[in-house]
Design an enzyme around this catalytic site. Structure first.
Site, PDB file in Angstrom:
ATOM      1  N   LYS A   1      43.061  29.943  48.457  1.00  0.00           N
ATOM      2  CA  LYS A   1      42.687  29.293  47.204  1.00  0.00           C
ATOM      3  C   LYS A   1      42.129  27.893  47.441  1.00  0.00           C
ATOM      4  O   LYS A   1      42.764  27.071  48.098  1.00  0.00           O
ATOM      5  CB  LYS A   1      43.920  29.186  46.289  1.00  0.00           C
ATOM      6  CG  LYS A   1      44.441  30.522  45.816  1.00  0.00           C
ATOM      7  CD  LYS A   1      43.450  31.241  44.935  1.00  0.00           C
ATOM      8  CE  LYS A   1      43.725  32.732  44.931  1.00  0.00           C
ATOM      9  NZ  LYS A   1      42.682  33.523  44.287  1.00  0.00           N
TER      10      LYS A   1
ATOM     11  N   GLU B   1      34.653  47.464  38.498  1.00  0.00           N
ATOM     12  CA  GLU B   1      34.714  47.032  39.894  1.00  0.00           C
ATOM     13  C   GLU B   1      36.005  47.581  40.502  1.00  0.00           C
ATOM     14  O   GLU B   1      37.052  47.564  39.855  1.00  0.00           O
ATOM     15  CB  GLU B   1      34.714  45.501  39.970  1.00  0.00           C
ATOM     16  CG  GLU B   1      34.998  44.970  41.374  1.00  0.00           C
ATOM     17  CD  GLU B   1      34.630  43.501  41.529  1.00  0.00           C
ATOM     18  OE1 GLU B   1      33.471  43.148  41.212  1.00  0.00           O
ATOM     19  OE2 GLU B   1      35.486  42.720  41.954  1.00  0.00           O
TER      20      GLU B   1
ATOM     21  N   ASP C   1      39.864  40.890  34.683  1.00  0.00           N
ATOM     22  CA  ASP C   1      39.971  40.775  36.136  1.00  0.00           C
ATOM     23  C   ASP C   1      41.320  41.280  36.656  1.00  0.00           C
ATOM     24  O   ASP C   1      42.346  41.080  36.011  1.00  0.00           O
ATOM     25  CB  ASP C   1      39.773  39.298  36.510  1.00  0.00           C
ATOM     26  CG  ASP C   1      39.450  39.113  37.977  1.00  0.00           C
ATOM     27  OD1 ASP C   1      39.190  40.122  38.665  1.00  0.00           O
ATOM     28  OD2 ASP C   1      39.463  37.951  38.428  1.00  0.00           O
ATOM     29  N   HIS C   2      41.293  41.909  37.794  1.00  0.00           N
ATOM     30  CA  HIS C   2      42.508  42.341  38.487  1.00  0.00           C
ATOM     31  C   HIS C   2      43.502  43.052  37.585  1.00  0.00           C
ATOM     32  O   HIS C   2      44.653  42.635  37.451  1.00  0.00           O
ATOM     33  CB  HIS C   2      43.177  41.159  39.194  1.00  0.00           C
ATOM     34  CG  HIS C   2      42.490  40.829  40.495  1.00  0.00           C
ATOM     35  ND1 HIS C   2      42.583  41.626  41.613  1.00  0.00           N
ATOM     36  CD2 HIS C   2      41.667  39.815  40.830  1.00  0.00           C
ATOM     37  CE1 HIS C   2      41.852  41.110  42.585  1.00  0.00           C
ATOM     38  NE2 HIS C   2      41.273  40.021  42.136  1.00  0.00           N
TER      39      HIS C   2
HETATM   40 ZN   LIG Z   1      40.406  39.079  43.760  1.00  0.00          ZN
END
Ligand SMILES: [Zn+2]
Length: 494
Positions: free
Chosen positions: A322, A280, A168-169
């Site tokens: 968050k 992605e 991710d990221h």
């Molecule tokens: Zn994100």
């Protein structure tokens, strides 16, 4: 095979062990399950007619009667062997299938996630292994830890359908190396550091200058050709048409152009690996919402340059903070979902990806409907926040210490997160009743949510002890929380 793993263990060394009955699975001539010793250590147990079934594992084999009983520690090597013995545990690509990412900072939450998926019963593909490089650093984990913990958790809970694996990221070229070596199959490319926020408000002259100064060699084009191919273009969508005017086209490229260059460099590095994976493209952590014209220009440029991506995470309107509900005008967000979903269908199709997606209950039915299920929901820290309920319920004194540290380190912890909490509203010496409600209030929830790095480095052994001693309660809390996230997607899951 007539093996019953819940029969009394034959070896004295196994006395006192507890099997996870839901983990028991027979495949390829062997039956596998997970057990836990009285002191909380988990190990793989398997039986087969022949020892050769376990040749990829490291452990001890013992023949009794007509079968071989094999015991193996939950090591990284044995996680690899388990993924090859039970191939559905090996991350695979999902394509356009409805999917959900369950970040798990602790490596403990997957059985709770499995319970939620099972309870909802919809055709939603799970990504249990998902963590950003930034978070791994703060949690003291490696890409392999993330993958292996998810493997053991899915196995323990008896998950027998496909799993994903989201690196991710990723922001740096080197991030590709470490995560590719570990075996991830989904790569979230995030060029946010290269996206130019100045372009949001800059005047036309400066925008023009920025566009001309782009690295057109890497973009395999030039400013004039770019302008010619977009300005005046009309995109017919289902409910509307988009006219691309000069101002929005140039502004889009000034803003995202450097990010496109960087994302393409990461993409090419990934493609050199020759692994079976999907990508992605994410700009959800940038400063300004992604406008429809920007979506069109960015995606069209990535496609022109050869990036094959399965999902796109724009920055939607409003605030996705968050651990709390959506902050903003929900009707405006619904329109934003609809137009981005229409563009994704017209230019792709590819999935829209909703990040910081935890606890945004009001948004799920809207994006599920707008995308008709061609959607990825990505949650990251909410499992951590919910795990703290187990601490609050079982060791309020420890939770008070955790809170004090989270407050003391808040200014450092909050960096890179969008938050609106007010730490001064949190009681510094809460009663047990107040401790039990810390994860419900927005101020304390956010302060504790982003404090994970400091909290884990100070209290890790004590916290893990409480989670391990109360794992069923932990799984129940996680499952209840995620059912609320997944259920709205069920009618559209495909
Ligand atoms: Zn994100």
């Amino acid at each position: 095979m007539s093996v019953r793993p819940d029969e009394p263990p034959s070896s004295a060394a196994l006395l006192g062990d507890r099997a996870y009955p839901e983990s028991r699975v027979s495949y390829g001539g062997a039956t596998y399950w997970l057990e836990r010793s009285a002191d909380g250590v988990k190990r793989l147990v398997a039986v087969a007619d022949d020892e050769s079934a376990f040749r990829d594992f490291t452990g001890t084999a013992e023949r009794s009667g007509g079968e071989v009983r094999f015991i193996a520690a939950t090591t990284p090597e044995n996680a690899v062997a388990l993924r090859s013995a039970l191939p559905w545990l090996k991350p695979s690509r999902f394509g356009l299938h409805t999917s959900a990412g369950f970040g798990d900072r602790l490596g403990l939450a997957t059985p709770g996630h499995v319970r939620a998926l099972t309870a909802v019963g919809a055709d939603i593909n799970p990504v249990f292994a998902q963590q950003s490089i930034r978070e791994m650093g703060r949690c003291g984990r490696t890409p392999r830890n993330v993958l292996d913990d998810a493997t053991w958790g899915a196995f323990q809970a008896g998950w027998t359908k496909p799993v994903g694996g989201d690196a991710d990221h990723l922001e740096q070229l080197d991030d590709i190396e470490d995560t590719a070596a570990a075996g991830f199959v989904f790569y979230t490319l995030d060029p946010k550091a290269e996206v130019d926020p100045e372009a949001e408000h800059a005047g036309p002259a400066m925008i023009k200058e920025k566009v001309e100064a782009l690295d057109w060699a890497s973009l395999d084009s030039d400013a004039a050709a770019f302008e010619k191919s977009y300005v005046g273009r009309r995109i017919d969508l289902q409910q509307r048409a988009l006219e691309l005017d000069e101002e929005s086209v140039l502004r889009a490229m000034a803003k995202y152009g450097p990010g496109i260059v960087h994302a393409m460099a990461m993409y090419r590095r990934l493609m050199e690996k020759g692994i079976d994976c999907e990508v992605e493209f994410a700009v959800d952590e940038t400063d300004y919402p992604t406008k429809p014209a920007e979506h069109v220009v960015v995606v069209s440029e990535l496609q022109r340059l050869g990036m094959d991506f399965v999902s796109f995470a724009p920055r939607f309107v409003g605030r996705f903070e968050k651990g709390v509900e959506y902050i903003g005008d929900i009707e405006e967000l619904q329109r934003d979902f609809e137009i981005h979903a229409e563009i994704a269908r017209a230019l792709g199709p590819y999935k829209l990806s909703l990040h910081s997606g935890s606890d945004k209950y009001s948004t799920y039915p809207l994006i599920a409907e707008a995308t008709k299920g061609v959607v990825h929901l990505k949650t990251a820290g909410t499992s951590w926040a919910e795990a703290l309920r187990v601490i609050a319920n079982n060791d309020p004194d420890l939770m008070r210490e955790v809170l004090v540290l989270a407050l003391d380190s808040f200014e450092a912890n909050r960096k890179s997160y969008h938050l609106s909490c007010d730490p001064t509203k949190i009681p510094t010496d809460p009663t047990d009743e107040q401790v039990a409600r810390l994860m419900d209030g927005i101020d304390s929830r956010q302060v504790l949510h982003v404090g994970y790095g400091a909290i884990l480095s100070e209290f890790r052994p004590r916290l893990y002890q409480v989670w391990n001693d109360n794992e069923d309660e932990h799984y129940r809390i996680i499952a209840d929380h995620f059912v609320k996230h997944l259920a709205p997607f069920a009618p559209y899951a495909q």
